[in-house]
Scaffold this motif. Structure first.
Motif: not given
Length: 182
Positions: A15-42
Motif C-alpha cells: 500500500x505504501x508503494x502506491x502512495x506518491x511522494x508529494x509536497x505542496x504549498x499549504x497556503x495555495x487554493x488549488x481549486x482555482x487551477x483549471x488550466x495547465x500547459x507545459x513549460x516550453x523548456x520542459x
C-alpha cells in the motif's frame, strides 16, 4: 499467527508503494487551477540514460495530459494557463546484497568449527519521475509529486506505455492535495 503478521506487513508495504511522494504549498487554493500547459523548456532529454528517450518523453506527456484532463483540467496555451508543468527523470544504479548461512561445518584434522556463509550481489536500475506544478502568475512551485520504481529492461512499447500510465496516475493521485485530505 506469525504468518498473519507477515502477510499484514507485506500488504502495508504494498500500500505504501502506491502512495506518491508529494509536497505542496499549504497556503495555495488549488481549486482555482483549471488550466495547465507545459513549460516550453520542459524536457527529459538531459537525463543521460538510454531508457529516457524522446519516445519515453512523449509517453509521459501524453499520460500527464490524459490524467489531468480526466481530473477536469484543460490543456491551454502557455501564456494563459493557470499552472505550468515541468518534469524531471533520473536513473540510478543500486545494489542489492544478500548474505545467508548455507551450513555448519566442522573439521577433524584441524581444530575448528563454524558457519559457512554465502553473499550474493545484484545491480539494478531505479528510475524516478518528478512532476512539478508551478503557478504561472507568481512563477512559484506549488506542488511536486514523485515516484520511484525498479526499471524493467526488454519491455515492449505497450508494456512501457502501461508502466508510464501507472506511474503518472500514481503521482497525480495526490493532485490536487485536497484529494489526500480525508
Amino acid at each position: 499467527m506469525k504468518n498473519l503478521l507477515i502477510a499484514a506487513a507485506v500488504l502495508m508495504l504494498a500500500a505504501c508503494a502506491k502512495t506518491p511522494d508529494v509536497d505542496y504549498d499549504k497556503s495555495v487554493d488549488f481549486s482555482n487551477y483549471k488550466t495547465f500547459a507545459w513549460f516550453p523548456q520542459a524536457t527529459l532529454a538531459n537525463a543521460g540514460n538510454y531508457q529516457i528517450s524522446p519516445l519515453m518523453e512523449q509517453r509521459v506527456r501524453e499520460a500527464v495530459n490524459t490524467q489531468l484532463q480526466a481530473q477536469g483540467m484543460t490543456l491551454a496555451d502557455t501564456a494563459t494557463a493557470d499552472v505550468l508543468l515541468n518534469y524531471h527523470a533520473s536513473v540510478d544504479t543500486k545494489i542489492d546484497v544478500d548474505t545467508f548461512n548455507v551450513g555448519y561445518g566442522a573439521q577433524w584434522n584441524y581444530w575448528g568449527m563454524g558457519y559457512n556463509t554465502q553473499t550474493t550481489t545484484r545491480e539494478y536500475d531505479v528510475g524516478t519521475l518528478v512532476l512539478d506544478v508551478v503557478d504561472r502568475a507568481s512563477n512559484q512551485l506549488v506542488w511536486r509529486g514523485a515516484r520511484e520504481g525498479r526499471l524493467q529492461k526488454k519491455q515492449s512499447p505497450e508494456e512501457r506505455n502501461e508502466a508510464v500510465k501507472e506511474s503518472v496516475a500514481t503521482i497525480l493521485s495526490g493532485f490536487p492535495p485536497e484529494k489526500l485530505k480525508k
